[in-house]
Write a protein that holds these residues in place. Structure first.
Motif, PDB file in Angstrom:
ATOM      1  N   LEU A  11      29.600  32.590  20.240  1.00  0.00           N
ATOM      2  CA  LEU A  11      30.778  32.735  21.079  1.00  0.00           C
ATOM      3  C   LEU A  11      30.683  34.068  21.799  1.00  0.00           C
ATOM      4  CD1 LEU A  11      33.539  31.503  18.638  1.00  0.00           C
ATOM      5  CD2 LEU A  11      32.437  30.231  20.480  1.00  0.00           C
ATOM      6  N   GLN A  12      30.772  33.997  23.085  1.00  0.00           N
ATOM      7  CA  GLN A  12      30.712  35.223  23.863  1.00  0.00           C
ATOM      8  C   GLN A  12      32.064  35.447  24.504  1.00  0.00           C
ATOM      9  OE1 GLN A  12      27.519  34.648  26.635  1.00  0.00           O
ATOM     10  NE2 GLN A  12      26.014  35.388  25.187  1.00  0.00           N
ATOM     11  N   GLN A  13      32.452  36.686  24.496  1.00  0.00           N
ATOM     12  CA  GLN A  13      33.685  37.038  25.164  1.00  0.00           C
ATOM     13  C   GLN A  13      33.465  36.875  26.664  1.00  0.00           C
ATOM     14  OE1 GLN A  13      34.845  41.095  24.629  1.00  0.00           O
ATOM     15  NE2 GLN A  13      37.014  40.612  24.817  1.00  0.00           N
ATOM     16  N   LYS A  14      34.455  36.316  27.343  1.00  0.00           N
ATOM     17  CA  LYS A  14      34.369  36.172  28.793  1.00  0.00           C
ATOM     18  C   LYS A  14      34.174  37.561  29.404  1.00  0.00           C
ATOM     19  CE  LYS A  14      37.047  34.621  32.738  1.00  0.00           C
ATOM     20  NZ  LYS A  14      38.373  34.205  33.178  1.00  0.00           N
ATOM     21  N   TYR A  19      37.875  45.338  39.451  1.00  0.00           N
ATOM     22  CA  TYR A  19      37.850  45.531  40.890  1.00  0.00           C
ATOM     23  C   TYR A  19      38.770  46.663  41.291  1.00  0.00           C
ATOM     24  CZ  TYR A  19      42.295  42.997  41.294  1.00  0.00           C
ATOM     25  OH  TYR A  19      43.593  42.595  41.173  1.00  0.00           O
ATOM     26  N   VAL A  20      38.500  47.189  42.471  1.00  0.00           N
ATOM     27  CA  VAL A  20      39.337  48.214  43.071  1.00  0.00           C
ATOM     28  C   VAL A  20      39.860  47.644  44.374  1.00  0.00           C
ATOM     29  CG1 VAL A  20      39.349  50.510  44.118  1.00  0.00           C
ATOM     30  CG2 VAL A  20      38.082  50.128  42.008  1.00  0.00           C
ATOM     31  N   ARG A  21      41.170  47.758  44.552  1.00  0.00           N
ATOM     32  CA  ARG A  21      41.796  47.365  45.820  1.00  0.00           C
ATOM     33  C   ARG A  21      42.143  48.646  46.562  1.00  0.00           C
ATOM     34  NH1 ARG A  21      46.975  47.066  47.839  1.00  0.00           N
ATOM     35  NH2 ARG A  21      47.813  47.683  45.815  1.00  0.00           N
ATOM     36  N   GLU A 122      44.012  50.925  43.772  1.00  0.00           N
ATOM     37  CA  GLU A 122      44.452  50.223  42.571  1.00  0.00           C
ATOM     38  C   GLU A 122      43.227  49.743  41.803  1.00  0.00           C
ATOM     39  OE1 GLU A 122      47.389  46.533  41.400  1.00  0.00           O
ATOM     40  OE2 GLU A 122      46.313  46.434  43.294  1.00  0.00           O
ATOM     41  N   TYR A 123      43.234  49.981  40.503  1.00  0.00           N
ATOM     42  CA  TYR A 123      42.148  49.539  39.626  1.00  0.00           C
ATOM     43  C   TYR A 123      42.680  48.461  38.709  1.00  0.00           C
ATOM     44  CZ  TYR A 123      38.788  49.639  35.782  1.00  0.00           C
ATOM     45  OH  TYR A 123      37.894  49.278  34.809  1.00  0.00           O
ATOM     46  N   ARG A 124      41.954  47.344  38.633  1.00  0.00           N
ATOM     47  CA  ARG A 124      42.357  46.217  37.788  1.00  0.00           C
ATOM     48  C   ARG A 124      41.163  45.686  37.006  1.00  0.00           C
ATOM     49  NH1 ARG A 124      47.253  47.009  37.334  1.00  0.00           N
ATOM     50  NH2 ARG A 124      48.660  46.397  38.956  1.00  0.00           N
ATOM     51  N   GLU A 125      41.445  45.297  35.757  1.00  0.00           N
ATOM     52  CA  GLU A 125      40.459  44.607  34.937  1.00  0.00           C
ATOM     53  C   GLU A 125      41.051  43.248  34.589  1.00  0.00           C
ATOM     54  OE1 GLU A 125      37.895  47.877  32.471  1.00  0.00           O
ATOM     55  OE2 GLU A 125      39.481  46.823  31.453  1.00  0.00           O
ATOM     56  N   GLU A 126      40.308  42.210  34.874  1.00  0.00           N
ATOM     57  CA  GLU A 126      40.747  40.853  34.500  1.00  0.00           C
ATOM     58  C   GLU A 126      39.866  40.380  33.368  1.00  0.00           C
ATOM     59  OE1 GLU A 126      40.376  38.549  38.036  1.00  0.00           O
ATOM     60  OE2 GLU A 126      42.135  39.452  38.958  1.00  0.00           O
ATOM     61  N   THR A 127      40.471  39.683  32.413  1.00  0.00           N
ATOM     62  CA  THR A 127      39.679  39.157  31.296  1.00  0.00           C
ATOM     63  C   THR A 127      39.600  37.644  31.387  1.00  0.00           C
ATOM     64  OG1 THR A 127      41.670  39.153  29.922  1.00  0.00           O
ATOM     65  CG2 THR A 127      40.171  41.029  29.717  1.00  0.00           C
TER      66      THR A 127
END
Length: 127
Positions: A11-14, A19-21, A122-127
């Protein structure tokens, strides 16, 4: 006799997508106001900003240095760095712009480059 076969499922974590906006709030070329750029910061790792065409983001502002600043992925965070610009890089905190040499972006921040250019980063991390 039959040998039993077993399959192992890993099982691998997604993978996270960071990204930076970057949104132009104020810039001498009024057609750029309101324009948003989305950069895959995991792939690029460093977004150079300045007046020179060698930068990833080119700012047509005479008060912005040729290589003014950079947005850099640093481990699990993103940092805005001034690259020794003549007119400075500033971050708005509490309604006041403060000159920085390096600033860790936690989510969203207003940045001024030189005298006229204002960006929202803006800095965002999506999982």
């Amino acid at each position: 006799m039959q040998e039993s076969q077993t399959a192992t499922l890993e099982l691998q974590q997604k993978p996270r997508k960071s990204y930076v906006r970057i949104k132009f709030l104020q810039v001498p070329v009024h057609e750029l106001c309101g324009v948003e750029l989305f950069v895959d910061i995991d792939a690029v790792r460093e977004v150079s900003i300045g007046r020179s065409p060698e930068n990833i983001i080119v700012i047509p502002d005479p008060t912005v240095s040729r290589r003014h600043a950079a947005i850099v992925k640093n481990g699990e965070s993103v940092v805005i760095k001034d690259l020794g610009s003549k007119n400075g890089t500033y971050v708005q905190e509490g309604g006041v712009f403060n000159k920085i040499s390096e600033y860790h972006v936690r989510s969203s921040v207003i940045v001024r480059l030189g005298y006229y250019t204002v960006l929202e980063v803006e800095y965002r991390e999506e999982t």
